[in-house]
Design a protein around this motif. Structure first.
Motif, PDB file in Angstrom:
ATOM      1  N   CYS A 243      41.911  17.911  11.444  1.00 10.72           N
ATOM      2  CA  CYS A 243      41.922  19.332  11.100  1.00 10.72           C
ATOM      3  C   CYS A 243      40.634  20.010  11.564  1.00 10.72           C
ATOM      4  O   CYS A 243      39.549  19.422  11.491  1.00 10.72           O
ATOM      5  CB  CYS A 243      42.068  19.507   9.588  1.00 10.72           C
ATOM      6  N   ILE A 244      40.778  21.242  12.016  1.00 14.00           N
ATOM      7  CA  ILE A 244      39.636  22.033  12.483  1.00 14.00           C
ATOM      8  C   ILE A 244      39.631  23.363  11.734  1.00 14.00           C
ATOM      9  O   ILE A 244      40.638  24.073  11.699  1.00 14.00           O
ATOM     10  CB  ILE A 244      39.728  22.282  14.003  1.00 14.00           C
ATOM     11  N   PHE A 245      38.506  23.677  11.109  1.00 13.79           N
ATOM     12  CA  PHE A 245      38.348  24.937  10.384  1.00 13.79           C
ATOM     13  C   PHE A 245      37.239  25.731  11.058  1.00 13.79           C
ATOM     14  O   PHE A 245      36.074  25.331  11.055  1.00 13.79           O
ATOM     15  CB  PHE A 245      38.021  24.664   8.918  1.00 13.79           C
ATOM     16  N   VAL A 246      37.623  26.847  11.687  1.00 15.18           N
ATOM     17  CA  VAL A 246      36.686  27.641  12.480  1.00 15.18           C
ATOM     18  C   VAL A 246      36.153  28.809  11.654  1.00 15.18           C
ATOM     19  O   VAL A 246      36.928  29.587  11.084  1.00 15.18           O
ATOM     20  CB  VAL A 246      37.370  28.181  13.757  1.00 15.18           C
ATOM     21  N   ASP A 247      34.842  28.924  11.592  1.00 15.16           N
ATOM     22  CA  ASP A 247      34.220  30.097  10.978  1.00 15.16           C
ATOM     23  C   ASP A 247      34.062  31.154  12.065  1.00 15.16           C
ATOM     24  O   ASP A 247      33.192  31.063  12.924  1.00 15.16           O
ATOM     25  CB  ASP A 247      32.850  29.726  10.389  1.00 15.16           C
ATOM     26  N   ASN A 248      34.932  32.150  12.017  1.00 18.53           N
ATOM     27  CA  ASN A 248      34.902  33.208  13.036  1.00 18.53           C
ATOM     28  C   ASN A 248      33.995  34.372  12.640  1.00 18.53           C
ATOM     29  O   ASN A 248      33.960  35.402  13.317  1.00 18.53           O
ATOM     30  CB  ASN A 248      36.317  33.714  13.324  1.00 18.53           C
ATOM     31  N   GLY A 249      33.264  34.215  11.528  1.00 13.22           N
ATOM     32  CA  GLY A 249      32.381  35.284  11.089  1.00 13.22           C
ATOM     33  C   GLY A 249      33.109  36.447  10.454  1.00 13.22           C
ATOM     34  O   GLY A 249      32.499  37.469  10.142  1.00 13.22           O
ATOM     35  N   TYR A 256      33.810  30.151   3.986  1.00  7.84           N
ATOM     36  CA  TYR A 256      33.756  28.991   4.888  1.00  7.84           C
ATOM     37  C   TYR A 256      33.304  27.748   4.124  1.00  7.84           C
ATOM     38  O   TYR A 256      33.952  26.699   4.170  1.00  7.84           O
ATOM     39  CB  TYR A 256      32.806  29.295   6.047  1.00  7.84           C
ATOM     40  N   GLU A 257      32.207  27.855   3.410  1.00  9.23           N
ATOM     41  CA  GLU A 257      31.669  26.703   2.688  1.00  9.23           C
ATOM     42  C   GLU A 257      32.604  26.269   1.549  1.00  9.23           C
ATOM     43  O   GLU A 257      32.840  25.063   1.350  1.00  9.23           O
ATOM     44  CB  GLU A 257      30.290  27.042   2.095  1.00  9.23           C
ATOM     45  N   GLY A 272      34.349  21.334  10.403  1.00  7.30           N
ATOM     46  CA  GLY A 272      34.038  22.752  10.399  1.00  7.30           C
ATOM     47  C   GLY A 272      33.265  23.142  11.647  1.00  7.30           C
ATOM     48  O   GLY A 272      32.406  22.398  12.107  1.00  7.30           O
ATOM     49  N   VAL A 273      33.593  24.317  12.203  1.00  4.75           N
ATOM     50  CA  VAL A 273      32.952  24.791  13.436  1.00  4.75           C
ATOM     51  C   VAL A 273      32.410  26.202  13.212  1.00  4.75           C
ATOM     52  O   VAL A 273      33.162  27.135  12.917  1.00  4.75           O
ATOM     53  CB  VAL A 273      33.942  24.807  14.621  1.00  4.75           C
ATOM     54  N   ASP A 274      31.103  26.370  13.324  1.00  2.00           N
ATOM     55  CA  ASP A 274      30.476  27.681  13.177  1.00  2.00           C
ATOM     56  C   ASP A 274      30.496  28.390  14.533  1.00  2.00           C
ATOM     57  O   ASP A 274      29.765  28.033  15.453  1.00  2.00           O
ATOM     58  CB  ASP A 274      29.035  27.523  12.691  1.00  2.00           C
ATOM     59  N   ILE A 303      37.793  28.109  21.396  1.00  2.22           N
ATOM     60  CA  ILE A 303      37.083  27.188  20.504  1.00  2.22           C
ATOM     61  C   ILE A 303      37.982  26.023  20.106  1.00  2.22           C
ATOM     62  O   ILE A 303      37.582  24.853  20.150  1.00  2.22           O
ATOM     63  CB  ILE A 303      36.606  27.931  19.229  1.00  2.22           C
ATOM     64  N   PHE A 304      39.210  26.337  19.734  1.00  2.84           N
ATOM     65  CA  PHE A 304      40.126  25.294  19.276  1.00  2.84           C
ATOM     66  C   PHE A 304      40.430  24.301  20.398  1.00  2.84           C
ATOM     67  O   PHE A 304      40.458  23.088  20.188  1.00  2.84           O
ATOM     68  CB  PHE A 304      41.413  25.934  18.753  1.00  2.84           C
ATOM     69  N   ASP A 305      40.654  24.829  21.598  1.00  2.00           N
ATOM     70  CA  ASP A 305      40.943  23.950  22.736  1.00  2.00           C
ATOM     71  C   ASP A 305      39.748  23.047  23.036  1.00  2.00           C
ATOM     72  O   ASP A 305      39.897  21.843  23.299  1.00  2.00           O
ATOM     73  CB  ASP A 305      41.282  24.804  23.967  1.00  2.00           C
ATOM     74  N   GLN A 306      38.564  23.609  22.961  1.00  2.00           N
ATOM     75  CA  GLN A 306      37.347  22.834  23.200  1.00  2.00           C
ATOM     76  C   GLN A 306      37.219  21.701  22.177  1.00  2.00           C
ATOM     77  O   GLN A 306      36.926  20.549  22.531  1.00  2.00           O
ATOM     78  CB  GLN A 306      36.147  23.772  23.111  1.00  2.00           C
ATOM     79  N   GLU A 307      37.450  22.013  20.904  1.00  2.00           N
ATOM     80  CA  GLU A 307      37.333  21.008  19.848  1.00  2.00           C
ATOM     81  C   GLU A 307      38.456  19.976  19.933  1.00  2.00           C
ATOM     82  O   GLU A 307      38.248  18.781  19.696  1.00  2.00           O
ATOM     83  CB  GLU A 307      37.341  21.680  18.472  1.00  2.00           C
ATOM     84  N   ALA A 308      39.660  20.421  20.280  1.00  2.00           N
ATOM     85  CA  ALA A 308      40.798  19.505  20.375  1.00  2.00           C
ATOM     86  C   ALA A 308      40.585  18.478  21.478  1.00  2.00           C
ATOM     87  O   ALA A 308      40.999  17.315  21.359  1.00  2.00           O
ATOM     88  CB  ALA A 308      42.088  20.293  20.610  1.00  2.00           C
ATOM     89  N   HIS A 309      39.927  18.897  22.573  1.00  2.00           N
ATOM     90  CA  HIS A 309      39.690  17.980  23.688  1.00  2.00           C
ATOM     91  C   HIS A 309      38.647  16.915  23.353  1.00  2.00           C
ATOM     92  O   HIS A 309      38.515  15.928  24.089  1.00  2.00           O
ATOM     93  CB  HIS A 309      39.269  18.758  24.943  1.00  2.00           C
TER      94      HIS A 309
END
Length: 509
Positions: A243-249, A256-257, A272-274, A303-309
């Motif tokens: 699972c990936i949880f992206v903090d998009n601001g 997020y936390e 988690g990805v800031d 971002i998601f594609d980068q993390e998934a790879h």
């Protein structure tokens, strides 16, 4: 196979409500366009024909091939569905001289009718039609009338085919639930064994077979749908779910936390990805709502594609798609017009080359929550209000900056925490704050100010398709307004949105 009722959609605003009423009887059902529905199989126990905004008298109005279903399973035509059957089988439908809209008293003519069993002799029903059936073939039997409509309900001789010119699915039909029970459970003989427990058990078993030892990647948002979908997949494949949880601001204050911590407590394998700076950069200078949505979508995919790879051998993408997303994303001639193009449907970029798994795609929102409770998910997640995919970006009218997000987060936190403090949070379906692109004159101490205006928005609803503004107590609004102006630098005026949907929407952008 699971027993089900098949609902053929002619475009009625009430079609999803029909499905909701069937599901409330613990019976599974599916909605399909009138001109593209599956062949009848032994697990399909009955067919319901929906209403329609069309008139059967119009050239090119929707028609269904009745030969594919008549005599094979029980049929219930509702409003347009009743009229189209009557006309196609030799009856006559005309524009009524006495159109019926609203409540009407149903006079039951056949007290032995299985469809009307248990209804009082003068039940109140909800009418919404301009046409009326004025004559019926000899094979039709009138089972109920109203003061102005002779054929308010009928049955075909020697077959379990019924038509009604009123809407039992709406709450204004006082005994509509009984009529639906009579058709689904009594006439169609459905077992009422489709529950949240059975759904969870069956879905997890199917996911184990479908996914095997494959790896699945999934983006979580902290919302109900993605959380329940991830938990189902987690029960099936454990640590093979990433699972990936992206903090998009653009999340709520401290969200997020808090959400990341909740997911870790649930045992999910989550990262988690800031990425706040990237999203703010992509949004810089954009004011058009659609442009903002597209910028957010593109940044998220990147971002998601980068993390998934970074995860080896991923073959599946998990998504929290639910049934209204699927229905509203299908647009064919006749059935319900597409209201939105949901980000969970058809949004996967070709270059990711992943198969999609959507364990909730047959459920409505309330059913998702019920499954979540069956799985033991915390009410802190299941009870959360819906939150827009683009986050606070579409609650900031105009361009988005980190400073504006910070202001809105402070105001939003005061509003939401106030609802919880006053025990109003569960009474509201969705709430939020809009930061308006206007400034107003104010007085603080002995100084004049020229600062921002915020609009509070709170609505009551069942599913978000329609919504009324929440009639919050004046004392509550006074306290919240006072807290916001005193505690949030940059805001000197608070207004409350009292618009309903329709004609307004829940969000402002």
């Amino acid at each position: 196979m699971t027993e089900q009722i098949l609902i053929l959609d002619f475009g009625s605003q009430y079609t999803q409500l029909i499905a909701r009423r069937v599901r409330e009887l613990d019976v599974y059902c599916e909605i399909h366009p009138y001109n593209n529905f599956p062949e009848l199989t032994p697990n399909i126990k009955g067919v319901i024909l929906s209403g329609s905004p069309c008139s059967v008298r119009d050239e090119g109005s929707p028609r269904v091939d009745l030969s594919q279903i008549r005599g094979q399973v029980p049929i219930l035509g509702i409003c347009y569905g009743a009229q189209v059957m009557a006309q196609m089988l030799g009856g006559e439908v005309q524009a009524s001289q006495t159109r019926e809209y609203g409540r009407a008293k149903l006079n039951i003519a056949d007290h032995d009718s299985s469809l009307l069993a248990g209804l009082s002799s003068s039940s109140h029903v909800w009418m919404s039609h301009g046409d009326t059936i004025v004559s019926i073939p000899d094979s039709f039997h009138v089972i109920a009338s109203t003061e102005s409509v002779r054929v308010a309900a009928y049955k075909l001789a020697d077959e379990l085919t019924y038509g009604i010119q009123f809407h039992p699915e709406v709450t204004h039909s006082t005994e509509g639930k009984q009529l639906m029970h009579n058709f689904v459970v009594g006439i169609c003989e459905c077992k009422q064994d489709w529950t949240s427990e059975s759904f969870a058990e069956q879905t997890i078993a199917e996911l184990k077979v479908e996914l095997g030892n494959d790896r699945v990647v999934m983006a979580l948002s902290g919302g109900v749908d993605s959380s329940v979908a991830a938990t189902l997949v987690h029960h099936a494949i454990g640590k093979n779910l990433f699972c990936i949880f992206v903090d998009n601001g653009l999340l709520r204050k401290d969200e997020y936390e808090q959400v990341l911590h909740s997911y870790e407590d649930m045992g999910l394998n989550i990262k988690g990805v800031d990425a706040k700076d990237l999203f703010y950069s992509e949004l810089a200078g954009l004011t058009d709502p659609e442009a903002k949505r597209k910028a957010i979508g593109k940044a998220f995919i990147d971002i998601f594609d980068q993390e998934a790879h970074l995860i080896e051998d991923v073959k599946w993408l998990g998504q929290g798609t639910i049934y209204p997303d699927v229905i509203e994303s299908v647009s064919v001639k006749g059935p319900s017009a597409t209201i939105k193009s949901h980000h969970n449907v058809g949004g996967l970029p070709d270059f990711m080359k992943l198969k999609v798994v959507e364990p909730l795609k047959t459920l409505f929102k309330d059913e998702v929550r019920a499954v979540g409770r069956t799985l033991g998910i915390s009410e802190n997640i299941l009870g959360r209000h819906p939150f827009p995919g683009p986050g606070l970006a579409i609650r900031i009218l105009g361009d988005v900056t980190a400073e504006k997000v910070h202001i809105l987060q402070q105001v939003d936190a005061i509003f939401i925490n106030g609802l919880k403090k006053w025990d109003l949070y569960k009474e509201v379906w969705q709430a939020g704050v809009m930061l308006l692109p206007v400034q107003s004159v104010g007085v603080m101490g002995d100084e004049r100010t020229y600062e921002n205006v915020v609009a509070l928005r709170a609505v009551t609803s069942v599913d978000g398709m329609t919504a009324d503004w929440a009639h919050l107590p004046y004392d509550f609004l006074a306290e919240v307004s006072n807290d916001i102006i005193n505690r949030v630098k940059g805001v000197n005026r608070v207004v409350y949105d009292i618009s309903s949907k329709p004609p307004a929407t829940i969000e402002w952008e």
